[in-house]
Design a protein around this motif. Structure first.
Motif: not given
Length: 101
Positions: A1-16, A39-40, A42-48
């Protein structure tokens, strides 16, 4: 599972949890700040990494061209027989360059 997908799942769990009344709004806001910061970063790392890959490719192409030029100059300096007139000279150089490619 990608980092983005994991963050989305975490956000959904927190929302519940927030909807079930287990998290206070202040806690939810703080968790959102953490998620945004992650997220910020991770974006910096990917850009680098993309910049590093692009730079590596450009350097490798430059090195290959310099090595080709070095070989060409070495070949030209090692000619024992004077090169023929202008047209033949250019043709010989063209053939040698084509061999390098």
């Amino acid at each position: 599972m990608t980092v983005y997908a994991q963050l989305t799942e975490q956000q959904n769990a927190l929302q519940l949890l927030a909807e079930a009344g287990k998290l206070q709004p202040e806690e939810m806001q703080q968790l959102q700040v953490f998620q945004d910061n992650i997220g910020f970063e991770v974006n910096k790392v990917v850009t680098g990494m993309q910049f590093q890959d692009m730079t590596n490719q450009l350097l490798q192409r430059t090195i290959n061209r310099v090595n080709g030029l070095k070989d060409l100059l070495h070949e030209l300096s090692s000619h024992q027989v004077p090169m023929a007139a202008a047209e033949d000279e250019h043709e010989e150089i063209r053939r040698f360059i084509m061999q390098l490619n």
